[in-house]
Design an enzyme around this catalytic site. Structure first.
Site, PDB file in Angstrom:
ATOM      1  N   THR A   1      50.337  47.464  52.767  1.00  0.00           N
ATOM      2  CA  THR A   1      49.549  47.341  51.540  1.00  0.00           C
ATOM      3  C   THR A   1      48.924  48.701  51.209  1.00  0.00           C
ATOM      4  OG1 THR A   1      47.896  45.972  50.439  1.00  0.00           O
ATOM      5  CG2 THR A   1      47.466  46.482  52.738  1.00  0.00           C
TER       6      THR A   1
ATOM      7  N   LYS B   1      51.995  52.033  50.518  1.00  0.00           N
ATOM      8  CA  LYS B   1      53.302  51.552  50.065  1.00  0.00           C
ATOM      9  C   LYS B   1      54.252  52.683  49.684  1.00  0.00           C
ATOM     10  CE  LYS B   1      52.216  46.915  48.273  1.00  0.00           C
ATOM     11  NZ  LYS B   1      52.310  46.054  47.091  1.00  0.00           N
TER      12      LYS B   1
ATOM     13  N   ASP C   1      58.114  42.254  47.016  1.00  0.00           N
ATOM     14  CA  ASP C   1      57.297  41.900  45.844  1.00  0.00           C
ATOM     15  C   ASP C   1      58.167  41.326  44.728  1.00  0.00           C
ATOM     16  OD1 ASP C   1      54.792  42.453  46.758  1.00  0.00           O
ATOM     17  OD2 ASP C   1      54.705  44.488  45.959  1.00  0.00           O
TER      18      ASP C   1
ATOM     19  N   ALA D   1      50.638  49.997  35.001  1.00  0.00           N
ATOM     20  CA  ALA D   1      51.810  50.874  35.156  1.00  0.00           C
ATOM     21  C   ALA D   1      51.934  51.349  36.595  1.00  0.00           C
ATOM     22  CB  ALA D   1      51.679  52.066  34.196  1.00  0.00           C
ATOM     23  N   GLY D   2      51.398  50.551  37.546  1.00  0.00           N
ATOM     24  CA  GLY D   2      51.495  50.917  38.959  1.00  0.00           C
ATOM     25  C   GLY D   2      52.705  50.267  39.623  1.00  0.00           C
TER      26      GLY D   2
ATOM     27  N   TYR E   1      44.678  37.062  42.735  1.00  0.00           N
ATOM     28  CA  TYR E   1      44.539  35.679  43.199  1.00  0.00           C
ATOM     29  C   TYR E   1      43.137  35.392  43.710  1.00  0.00           C
ATOM     30  CZ  TYR E   1      45.932  38.509  47.163  1.00  0.00           C
ATOM     31  OH  TYR E   1      46.028  39.526  48.070  1.00  0.00           O
TER      32      TYR E   1
ATOM     33  N   GLY F   1      48.255  34.529  40.894  1.00  0.00           N
ATOM     34  CA  GLY F   1      48.874  35.476  41.814  1.00  0.00           C
ATOM     35  C   GLY F   1      49.274  34.893  43.160  1.00  0.00           C
TER      36      GLY F   1
HETATM   37  P1  NAP Z   1      48.546  50.255  41.708  1.00  0.00           P
HETATM   38  O1  NAP Z   1      49.886  50.810  42.011  1.00  0.00           O
HETATM   39  O2  NAP Z   1      47.321  50.934  42.215  1.00  0.00           O
HETATM   40  O3  NAP Z   1      48.444  50.134  40.099  1.00  0.00           O
HETATM   41  C1  NAP Z   1      47.301  49.601  39.510  1.00  0.00           C
HETATM   42  C2  NAP Z   1      47.436  49.685  37.978  1.00  0.00           C
HETATM   43  O4  NAP Z   1      46.232  49.142  37.429  1.00  0.00           O
HETATM   44  C3  NAP Z   1      47.536  51.113  37.458  1.00  0.00           C
HETATM   45  O5  NAP Z   1      48.281  51.090  36.266  1.00  0.00           O
HETATM   46  C4  NAP Z   1      46.066  51.444  37.184  1.00  0.00           C
HETATM   47  O6  NAP Z   1      45.878  52.456  36.230  1.00  0.00           O
HETATM   48  C5  NAP Z   1      45.612  50.132  36.598  1.00  0.00           C
HETATM   49  N1  NAP Z   1      44.151  50.002  36.650  1.00  0.00           N
HETATM   50  C6  NAP Z   1      43.351  50.039  37.732  1.00  0.00           C
HETATM   51  N2  NAP Z   1      42.057  49.889  37.353  1.00  0.00           N
HETATM   52  C7  NAP Z   1      42.058  49.762  36.006  1.00  0.00           C
HETATM   53  C8  NAP Z   1      41.041  49.580  35.024  1.00  0.00           C
HETATM   54  N3  NAP Z   1      39.741  49.508  35.362  1.00  0.00           N
HETATM   55  N4  NAP Z   1      41.407  49.515  33.718  1.00  0.00           N
HETATM   56  C9  NAP Z   1      42.702  49.599  33.371  1.00  0.00           C
HETATM   57  N5  NAP Z   1      43.726  49.773  34.239  1.00  0.00           N
HETATM   58  C10 NAP Z   1      43.394  49.832  35.541  1.00  0.00           C
HETATM   59  O7  NAP Z   1      48.417  48.752  42.218  1.00  0.00           O
HETATM   60  P2  NAP Z   1      49.592  47.667  42.287  1.00  0.00           P
HETATM   61  O8  NAP Z   1      50.172  47.645  43.635  1.00  0.00           O
HETATM   62  O9  NAP Z   1      50.457  47.880  41.102  1.00  0.00           O
HETATM   63  O10 NAP Z   1      48.758  46.305  42.149  1.00  0.00           O
HETATM   64  C11 NAP Z   1      48.191  45.932  40.909  1.00  0.00           C
HETATM   65  C12 NAP Z   1      47.483  44.586  41.056  1.00  0.00           C
HETATM   66  O11 NAP Z   1      48.438  43.577  41.411  1.00  0.00           O
HETATM   67  C13 NAP Z   1      46.431  44.589  42.167  1.00  0.00           C
HETATM   68  O12 NAP Z   1      45.327  43.836  41.752  1.00  0.00           O
HETATM   69  C14 NAP Z   1      47.126  43.898  43.331  1.00  0.00           C
HETATM   70  O13 NAP Z   1      46.210  43.216  44.169  1.00  0.00           O
HETATM   71  C15 NAP Z   1      48.022  42.912  42.590  1.00  0.00           C
HETATM   72  N6  NAP Z   1      49.215  42.558  43.359  1.00  0.00           N
HETATM   73  C16 NAP Z   1      49.390  41.255  43.665  1.00  0.00           C
HETATM   74  C17 NAP Z   1      50.503  40.866  44.380  1.00  0.00           C
HETATM   75  C18 NAP Z   1      50.696  39.408  44.715  1.00  0.00           C
HETATM   76  O14 NAP Z   1      51.492  39.112  45.613  1.00  0.00           O
HETATM   77  N7  NAP Z   1      50.035  38.502  44.031  1.00  0.00           N
HETATM   78  C19 NAP Z   1      51.444  41.818  44.799  1.00  0.00           C
HETATM   79  C20 NAP Z   1      51.253  43.156  44.448  1.00  0.00           C
HETATM   80  C21 NAP Z   1      50.116  43.507  43.727  1.00  0.00           C
HETATM   81  P3  NAP Z   1      45.741  54.000  36.722  1.00  0.00           P
HETATM   82  O15 NAP Z   1      47.112  54.370  37.221  1.00  0.00           O
HETATM   83  O16 NAP Z   1      45.310  54.708  35.501  1.00  0.00           O
HETATM   84  O17 NAP Z   1      44.714  54.001  37.823  1.00  0.00           O
END
Ligand code: NAP
Length: 282
Positions: free
Chosen positions: A64, A68, A105, A128-129, A227, A248
């Site tokens: 995590t 990653k 994922d 966009a992450g 979630y 989620g």
């Molecule tokens: P990540 O790579 O860190 O990307 C996060 C994204 O959210 C980026 O685009 C970031 O923008 C944006 N962001 C963060 N804070 C923000 C805010 N205050 N306002 C607007 N945009 C914001 O994370 P990730 O791995 O993609 O995960 C994203 C979410 O999905 C997390 O909450 C994670 O817990 C969830 N997730 C859930 C599962 C599941 O199995 N349910 C699996 C994977 C992820 P910047 O790039 O500008 O910071």
């Protein structure tokens, strides 16, 4: 005498529900094994992997944040999918002690959205992450017509949009987050792939919630990757607007299932999913 074990690594890991999910399945199957959480920070991955390479009881790990992307660069020959996703969330070891990375994922996403026909539809993707990348991959393979990526950093949205071939069946456009009220017009599905709305995290902006809460005549869907809470403000507003909602946990359990099989060599007992969900939100 040791026991076979797998674990989740990252920093922080205290909040991770993976030990609960894998522990639940191990117990249901009556298997000898355990699933731990181990805090490993940025830069500590090489020494961690070296130690686990020599540990006969280790069966693999889930990865995590913030590891990653580092994992994708550190482990042997990640599959093409991991290259596209730029991230590895699961590492196992071959009989020759070679570490292999994969990304489950996408399997979790597919499972969460499996009952939504996306062919020819418009989808709005917030974020966009790494998770948004996996979502884009799923939307393209589900033959969505148009995906609108919205992010606070338009450059990141543009970089994500450029991953798909321009001549493909799915067209991708991007814009800044505050375009949500217009972008959501006619969208069949909206996805939150950011931590906005997570307990203790940044709040989901009111201009998004207000738009979601507006009644729509045609059937629509909303999927939030977070979630905790299970029904986020994003999902509650979407429900008010008449959308069918997906939380989620569907993705979390869906991504854990193939990992469990890789770690412990048995299919998880999915007939107990309802009990597992109740256990996870207690
Ligand atoms: P990540 O790579 O860190 O990307 C996060 C994204 O959210 C980026 O685009 C970031 O923008 C944006 N962001 C963060 N804070 C923000 C805010 N205050 N306002 C607007 N945009 C914001 O994370 P990730 O791995 O993609 O995960 C994203 C979410 O999905 C997390 O909450 C994670 O817990 C969830 N997730 C859930 C599962 C599941 O199995 N349910 C699996 C994977 C992820 P910047 O790039 O500008 O910071």
């Amino acid at each position: 005498m040791g026991r076979p074990y797998a674990e989740v690594i990252g920093d922080p890991v205290a909040h991770s529900k993976s030990p609960l999910i894998h522990g639940f399945w191990l117990e249901k199957l009556g298997m000898d094994g355990e699933y731990r959480r181990t805090r490993i920070g940025a830069g500590e991955l090489p020494s961690y992997l070296e130690a686990r390479r020599r540990d006969i009881w280790w069966r693999g790990c889930n990865v995590t944040a913030p590891l990653k992307e580092e994992a994708a660069a550190s482990v042997g020959a990640p599959a093409g999918l991991c290259r596209f996703l730029g991230a590895v969330n699961c590492i196992t070891r071959t009989p020759l002690s070679c570490m292999v990375g994969t990304n489950t994922d996408l399997a979790g996403l597919k499972e969460a959205l499996s009952d939504i026909d996306l062919v020819g539809t418009h989808v709005v993707l917030i974020g966009a992450g790494g998770a948004a990348r996996a979502a884009l991959c799923h939307l393209a393979s589900s033959r969505a017509r148009l995906v609108t990526i919205l992010a606070r950093d338009e450059k990141k949205a543009s970089a994500l949009a450029s991953l798909l071939p321009a001549a493909g069946e799915t067209r991708v456009e991007f814009a800044a987050l505050d375009h949500f009220p217009t972008a959501a017009e006619g969208a069949r599905l909206v996805i939150n792939a950011t931590p906005m709305g997570m307990r203790g995290g940044p709040v989901m902006p009111a201009f998004i919630l207000d738009r979601l809460a507006r009644k729509r005549d045609e059937p629509t869907f909303a999927f939030d990757m977070i979630y905790d809470p299970l029904e986020s403000d994003f999902l509650a507003a979407s429900r008010t607007g008449g959308a069918r909602i997906k939380d989620g946990l569907h993705m979390l359990i869906g991504q854990a299932a193939p990992a469990f099989e890789l770690f412990f060599g048995a299919a998880p007992p999915r007939e107990h999913d309802r009990e597992l969900r109740e256990w996870l939100v207690r």
